[in-house]
Write a protein that holds these residues in place. Structure first.
Motif, PDB file in Angstrom:
ATOM      1  N   ASP A 898       0.814  -1.144   0.073  1.00  0.00           N
ATOM      2  CA  ASP A 898      -0.152  -0.009  -0.125  1.00  0.00           C
ATOM      3  C   ASP A 898       0.888   1.371   0.014  1.00  0.00           C
ATOM      4  N   GLU A 899       0.725   2.069  -1.116  1.00  0.00           N
ATOM      5  CA  GLU A 899       1.722   3.262  -1.197  1.00  0.00           C
ATOM      6  C   GLU A 899       1.609   4.214   0.052  1.00  0.00           C
ATOM      7  N   VAL A 900       0.161   4.570   0.453  1.00  0.00           N
ATOM      8  CA  VAL A 900       0.197   5.504   1.273  1.00  0.00           C
ATOM      9  C   VAL A 900       0.467   4.956   2.694  1.00  0.00           C
ATOM     10  N   ARG A 901       0.107   3.644   2.860  1.00  0.00           N
ATOM     11  CA  ARG A 901       0.560   3.140   4.171  1.00  0.00           C
ATOM     12  C   ARG A 901       2.236   2.932   4.546  1.00  0.00           C
ATOM     13  N   LEU A 902       2.877   2.791   3.208  1.00  0.00           N
ATOM     14  CA  LEU A 902       4.207   2.671   3.247  1.00  0.00           C
ATOM     15  C   LEU A 902       4.734   4.211   3.613  1.00  0.00           C
ATOM     16  N   ALA A 903       4.170   5.265   2.993  1.00  0.00           N
ATOM     17  CA  ALA A 903       4.622   6.492   3.046  1.00  0.00           C
ATOM     18  C   ALA A 903       4.424   6.978   4.506  1.00  0.00           C
ATOM     19  N   VAL A 904       3.208   6.820   5.060  1.00  0.00           N
ATOM     20  CA  VAL A 904       2.828   6.840   6.597  1.00  0.00           C
ATOM     21  C   VAL A 904       3.876   6.141   7.370  1.00  0.00           C
ATOM     22  N   ALA A 905       4.063   5.101   7.244  1.00  0.00           N
ATOM     23  CA  ALA A 905       5.094   4.313   8.057  1.00  0.00           C
ATOM     24  C   ALA A 905       6.585   4.782   8.167  1.00  0.00           C
ATOM     25  N   VAL A 933       3.336  15.781  21.600  1.00  0.00           N
ATOM     26  CA  VAL A 933       4.043  16.607  20.758  1.00  0.00           C
ATOM     27  C   VAL A 933       4.554  15.719  19.493  1.00  0.00           C
ATOM     28  N   GLN A 934       4.936  14.763  19.784  1.00  0.00           N
ATOM     29  CA  GLN A 934       5.745  14.009  18.767  1.00  0.00           C
ATOM     30  C   GLN A 934       4.396  13.576  17.654  1.00  0.00           C
ATOM     31  N   LEU A 935       3.256  13.261  18.247  1.00  0.00           N
ATOM     32  CA  LEU A 935       2.040  13.110  17.119  1.00  0.00           C
ATOM     33  C   LEU A 935       1.739  14.237  16.352  1.00  0.00           C
ATOM     34  N   LEU A 936       1.958  15.497  16.890  1.00  0.00           N
ATOM     35  CA  LEU A 936       1.750  16.826  15.914  1.00  0.00           C
ATOM     36  C   LEU A 936       2.818  16.592  14.776  1.00  0.00           C
ATOM     37  N   ALA A 937       3.982  16.238  15.314  1.00  0.00           N
ATOM     38  CA  ALA A 937       5.270  16.341  14.400  1.00  0.00           C
ATOM     39  C   ALA A 937       4.898  15.203  13.503  1.00  0.00           C
ATOM     40  N   MET A 938       4.468  14.140  13.884  1.00  0.00           N
ATOM     41  CA  MET A 938       4.091  12.946  12.949  1.00  0.00           C
ATOM     42  C   MET A 938       2.841  13.649  11.879  1.00  0.00           C
ATOM     43  N   LEU A 939       1.887  14.053  12.445  1.00  0.00           N
ATOM     44  CA  LEU A 939       0.686  14.622  11.617  1.00  0.00           C
ATOM     45  C   LEU A 939       1.460  15.579  10.450  1.00  0.00           C
ATOM     46  N   ALA A 940       2.155  16.555  10.888  1.00  0.00           N
ATOM     47  CA  ALA A 940       2.765  17.575   9.941  1.00  0.00           C
ATOM     48  C   ALA A 940       3.701  16.806   9.046  1.00  0.00           C
ATOM     49  N   ASP A 945       4.574  15.008   3.377  1.00  0.00           N
ATOM     50  CA  ASP A 945       4.911  13.824   2.383  1.00  0.00           C
ATOM     51  C   ASP A 945       3.988  13.072   1.879  1.00  0.00           C
ATOM     52  N   VAL A 946       2.783  12.880   2.287  1.00  0.00           N
ATOM     53  CA  VAL A 946       1.692  12.191   1.912  1.00  0.00           C
ATOM     54  C   VAL A 946       0.481  12.825   1.557  1.00  0.00           C
ATOM     55  N   VAL A 971      -4.637   6.323  10.642  1.00  0.00           N
ATOM     56  CA  VAL A 971      -3.984   7.561  10.195  1.00  0.00           C
ATOM     57  C   VAL A 971      -3.780   7.479   8.338  1.00  0.00           C
ATOM     58  N   SER A 972      -3.264   6.182   7.971  1.00  0.00           N
ATOM     59  CA  SER A 972      -3.275   5.940   6.629  1.00  0.00           C
ATOM     60  C   SER A 972      -4.492   6.055   5.974  1.00  0.00           C
ATOM     61  N   ASP A 973      -5.851   5.654   6.530  1.00  0.00           N
ATOM     62  CA  ASP A 973      -7.009   5.531   5.773  1.00  0.00           C
ATOM     63  C   ASP A 973      -7.447   7.307   5.608  1.00  0.00           C
ATOM     64  N   ILE A 974      -7.169   7.946   7.010  1.00  0.00           N
ATOM     65  CA  ILE A 974      -7.374   9.367   6.721  1.00  0.00           C
ATOM     66  C   ILE A 974      -6.720  10.036   5.761  1.00  0.00           C
ATOM     67  N   ALA A 975      -5.450   9.834   5.504  1.00  0.00           N
ATOM     68  CA  ALA A 975      -4.622  10.419   4.691  1.00  0.00           C
ATOM     69  C   ALA A 975      -4.942  10.257   3.520  1.00  0.00           C
ATOM     70  N   ARG A 976      -5.319   8.899   3.010  1.00  0.00           N
ATOM     71  CA  ARG A 976      -5.737   8.666   1.840  1.00  0.00           C
ATOM     72  C   ARG A 976      -6.830   9.328   1.236  1.00  0.00           C
ATOM     73  N   GLN A 977      -7.966   9.280   2.225  1.00  0.00           N
ATOM     74  CA  GLN A 977      -9.361   9.782   1.779  1.00  0.00           C
ATOM     75  C   GLN A 977      -9.064  11.627   1.714  1.00  0.00           C
TER      76      GLN A 977
END
Length: 990
Positions: A898-905, A933-940, A945-946, A971-977
């Motif tokens: 899964d391209e999106v899931r790979l990128a999120v990973a 705070v790391q969660l916010l960094a991850m979402l950014a 990137d995705v 997170v991957s599903d929300i990013a894809r949608q």
């Protein structure tokens, strides 16, 4: 009756052998209540009410009386009290009495004839009197054991020890003929090992003698464990001390004597019991009537260590004990007498000798030498504490009114889409103040403030302060049950509520809700209330180690001193635009809430919760030029693709600031922006020390925390409350103008954490460790206890464990902070032992009902039992690794294709420093060690990137869903949608 009793009885009234102990503190004790307690304890401690025959004591004598006496108004509770020189027994035959000395400080003086009691016995009596005053039952001390009974337990020595030579001239000068006793007293910080030996060595130096002999007192009760007697069970033994010899040599002599039981071999001659009392009295008088220049003694000084007493055992509802010290009357033939008591983290020294010309000066000089030996001035005095400065007595309310008069049309507060001038803020807050006064709110009342970062919070805050009351900020992100508990604990009778939160259940039946939006916007006349510097300004709750949050009470004087200092050091003025994006229930926000407006500047509100979008707007478009934030947030900003514009000052506070984060911030914000590292707990009004970051800090792992603010001090003490030498690590004890009043409705905790140094300075013991660097500034080292910080919030793991244990399925719980390998920050992890037959529950959901999100552990693991080490503490190393328990076992991501899931990973792996091949769909961001705070960094990172810039707002709109279910799959599903523009799927319940 023992031989010692007989000896003391032979003293005439002119040489009355009276032991006296002063319990000194603040507050008052009712004289009738004290008399009732003393009378009640006379039954439990019969030695306090005795009568005697020629050979025995009989119970049922005259009970102690209680007298009210007054000392001199010089700050010493017992100065100038002639009653301290009165003989015992009293005219009505009582061998003990109690003096009540009202004042500030106040004192209770316990007096007993040495014929019926020694000091360790008096300690039992005193403790029982205070137990009864608190409504507790006395423990009693009714054992009739005498020193002769103890001597009989040991074989008589083969040879009678030689009698001590009466050859020592008093090193304090011979008495001039006056039999009046004089005292000199000093208080030394800390508890000191080998105290008697250290004091003996220091006395030998002070006396300027090549060697000196000391009579050391021993309590014989150690030979009869369990015996509770107030009688005379003390004995002295002689030891020689050579000038210049290490004190450990003297200490070894004392320990050897105790090991050999020497104090029970040098017993007082029991033949004294056979001598008629008139003959004994003649001997006593002869010892005192000899020419002054011919008087000799068995030792240079008697040294007695009277043990350790905790002030908490000497308190009542209305009286808080600060210290305890003896002021005995000298007995016949006694050399100078030095008594030592450890009390409240300090050591009390009382030197007793005959009064006369120059006696007080000589005694004081001797004690100064002893004090310097125990606590060198070079350790006590630090140049960084030279902070005295003139203070403006005006409160923040008075200062706001001055600014309103000077700049009515200037912008006081602004937010996206709106603003308030100073005149508008003044008028609206007056309406709030008037309503609160109508409801009977006034000085030192606490008013809840339930609003987000909006104009309603600012209007409400100033309205409460103008009513003379204190505001309690409530975080709208916290669960209702917790907020209701805070309002109840603070005894808040009114809560101001923003209308959008009117449906929340945060108040109980005793708390009136006032909707801010329903108050008239028209101005009302000035309510005319001006808070005093000592009035309460606000209460902020922090985590509590007992499982209950504690409310820190800050007074107006402390807040005003802080604002004075920050205005000056931050360079705030009418041009300042100071932003706030942290919770108003976090005292870090108070820097922005008060400093800019009272300098005539503008407070910039950031209503939305922090994420990379709100931070981008704040840093690039808000027009703010000053910002206060935690190191975690500064680290997050450094990881984002942002271009800050126009910032002049960054104030960093709440956690240790790593040099790498500071260096990146200096580069990111540019040379025109000062980065200031501030340190301070809530109990010291936001911040108390400051350091301006420079390139010179880059070489060290962490940035120094600098020097104390104006009128504030920092003292470094070791675990025994002794000052540490320069460069050594010690716990920070904070003093000065910004200390909190204490903890709301928690006098026990207030007494435990807010203590006094030997010089009377009130300080707050932080639990934080630091040292003074060679350059003279403070370096923060870490914690001395289990407390941790998450995004600047102080957290007591015990509070979280306490909540877990309330779950019906949990038998035992423990919460610890652990660091995942490769990570920089500690994370909270919970462990629970289940009740028999119980099943694991949704721990996150349960904790989320009672605690704010930042206090919910990243993982909670079921274990069979809580492991403990040999010291009875939780063995953290033996607890299972929660990260290993939640880690995936295979390269599921790679296999999925899964391209999106790979990128999120890949983003997750970069953020958490993990191998992306070991992240499967079920991987949970928090269980893998990620904090908020790391969660916010991850979402950014996912947005960058995705998702892409065009869809990031759609993606971030699902932040609540991500927080509830922070899995890789979600997170991957929300990013894809978001990227594809598809409608967001609502996750199934549960």
């Amino acid at each position: 009756m023992s031989a010692s009793d007989r000896w003391w009885l032979a003293h005439p009234d002119t040489i009355s052998p009276v032991i006296q102990t002063v319990v000194e503190g603040t507050g008052s004790i009712d004289v009738d209540a004290l008399w009732s307690a003393v009378t009640a304890v006379a039954t439990a401690c019969p030695d306090t009410a005795l009568r005697h025959t020629r050979k025995a004591w009989l119970a049922g004598g005259t009970p102690p009386r209680v007298r009210v006496v007054h000392g001199a108004a010089d700050g010493t509770a017992v100065a100038g009290i002639d009653a301290l020189h009165d003989p015992l027994p009293t005219p009505d035959g009582a061998w003990c009495e109690v003096l009540l000395c009202p004042g500030d400080p106040a004192a209770v003086v316990f007096r007993a004839s040495h014929a019926v009691m020694d000091w360790p016995g008096m300690a039992l009596w005193i403790a029982d009197v205070f137990r009864v005053l608190r409504g507790e039952a006395p423990l009693g001390a009714a054992d009739a054991t005498t020193e002769d009974d103890i001597f009989d337990r040991f074989p008589a020595p083969a040879e009678k020890p030689p009698s001590p030579k009466i050859e020592w001239v008093s090193p304090l000068g011979q008495p001039s003929g006056s039999r009046r006793t004089a005292w000199a007293r000093r208080t030394v910080d800390g508890y000191h090992r080998g105290l008697v030996a250290q004091v003996a060595a220091a006395l030998t130096t002070a006396y300027e003698l090549p060697s000196a002999r000391f009579a050391v007192a021993f309590d014989l009760r150690r030979h009869v464990p369990g015996v509770r007697s107030t009688g005379n069970l003390s004995q002295v033994e002689l030891f020689d001390c050579t000038a210049g010899a290490p004190w450990e040599t003297f200490h070894e002599q004392v320990l050897t004597a105790m090991a050999e039981g020497r104090e029970v071999s040098s017993r007082l001659d029991s033949g004294l019991l056979k001598l008629p009392r008139p003959i004994l009295r003649t001997l006593v008088k002869a010892m005192e009537k000899g020419p002054a220049d011919k008087r000799r003694y068995a030792s240079a000084t008697v040294v007695a260590h009277l043990g350790r007493i905790e002030p908490g055992s000497l308190c009542t509802d209305g009286f808080e004990a600060r210290t305890l010290y003896p002021v005995p009357l000298l007995t016949a033939g006694s050399p100078p007498d030095l008594n030592l008591v450890e009390c409240g983290g300090r050591t009390e020294l009382t030197l007793t000798w005959r009064d006369g010309d120059g006696a007080a000066e000589r005694m004081g000089a001797v004690l100064d030498t002893v004090t310097e030996a125990l606590s060198p001035r070079r350790s006590r005095d630090w140049d960084g504490n030279t902070t005295s400065a003139a203070a403006d007595p005006a409160t923040v309310v008075q200062r706001l009114r001055q600014v309103v008069a000077q700049r009515p049309g200037a912008e006081a507060v602004r937010w996206p889409g709106g603003s308030l001038t100073f005149a508008e803020l003044d008028a609206r807050s007056e309406v709030v103040a008037a309503r609160l006064l109508e409801l009977g709110i006034g000085r030192d009342d606490v008013v809840g403030l339930f609003a987000d970062r909006s104009m309603w919070a600012i209007i409400g805050m100033w309205g409460v302060l103008k009513a003379g009351a204190a505001y309690l900020p409530l975080d709208v992100q916290h669960p209702d049950a917790r907020l209701a508990g805070l309002l109840t604990d603070a005894a808040a009778r009114v809560c101001l509520v923003q209308d959008k939160y009117a449906g929340r259940s945060v108040t109980g039946p005793g708390c009136t809700v006032v909707l801010l939006s329903e108050l008239a916007t028209e101005g009302v006349p000035d309510v005319g209330v001006t808070p005093a510097p000592g009035d309460l300004a606000y209460v902020i709750y922090t985590s509590g180690s007992t499982g209950k949050p504690k409310g820190v009470e800050i007074e107006h004087a402390a807040l005003a001193n802080y604002v004075d200092w920050t205005t000056s050091r931050f360079g705030c003025g009418p041009d300042t635009a100071f932003a706030v994006f942290t919770s108003l229930a976090f005292d870090l926000s108070n820097t922005a809430l008060f400093t800019p407006m009272l300098a005539g500047g503008t407070l910039v509100l950031v209503p939305d919760e922090p994420n990379h979008l709100t931070l981008r707007h704040l840093l690039e478009h808000s027009g703010a030029d000053t910002l206060s934030l935690t190191p975690s947030h500064l680290d997050l900003i450094g990881q984002l693709d942002l271009d800050p514009a126009g910032f002049k000052v960054l104030v960093v506070v709440g956690e240790q600031l790593r040099s790498a984060v500071a260096a990146r911030a200096r580069a990111m914000f540019g040379p025109g922006c000062r980065v200031l590292n501030m340190y301070g707990p809530t109990e010291a009004t936001v911040g108390l020390t400051l350091h301006e970051c420079t390139a010179a800090d880059d070489a060290a792992p962490a940035v120094p925390v600098g020097l104390p603010m104006d009128n504030c001090t920092v003292h470094l003490l070791d675990p025994q409350r002794r000052f540490v030498a320069a460069g050594e690590i010690g716990e920070m004890y904070l003093g000065g103008a910004q200390l909190a009043r204490g903890y709301r409705n928690r006098p026990d905790l207030t007494s435990e954490r807010f203590v006094h140094l030997a010089d009377g300075t009130r300080v707050y013991r932080t639990g934080d460790l630091a040292r003074v660097l060679p350059g003279g500034e403070l370096e923060f080292i870490g914690r001395a206890d289990d407390q941790v910080k998450v995004n600047g919030y102080r957290i007591e793991p015990a509070e979280i464990a306490h909540v877990l244990q309330r779950h019906p399925a949990v038998r035992a719980a423990v919460v610890v902070a652990r660091t995942r390998p490769g990570a920089e920050h500690k994370q909270l992890h919970g462990y629970v032992v289940l009740e028999p037959g119980a099943e694991a529950a949704d721990w996150d959901a349960f904790l989320g009902e009672h605690l704010p999100r930042y206090m919910v552990p990243s993982a909670t693991t079921v274990i069979d039992a809580v492991p403990h080490n040999a010291n009875g503490k939780v063995d953290v190393a033996a607890l299972p690794d929660p990260h290993a328990a939640h880690a995936a076992t295979g390269p599921a991501v790679t296999a999925s294709g899964d391209e999106v899931r790979l990128a999120v990973a890949r983003v997750w792996a970069s953020t958490l420093s993990l191998d992306e091949a070991r992240l499967d769909e079920a991987a949970d961001f928090h269980h893998l060690g990620g904090n908020s705070v790391q969660l916010l960094a991850m979402l950014a990172g996912v947005c960058r990137d995705v998702v892409g810039a065009g869809a990031e707002r759609a993606f971030m709109a699902e932040l609540g869903s991500i927080i509830r279910e922070p899995t890789l799959e979600r997170v991957s599903d929300i990013a894809r949608q978001a990227r594809d523009g598809a409608p967001m799927a609502v996750p199934a319940a549960g």
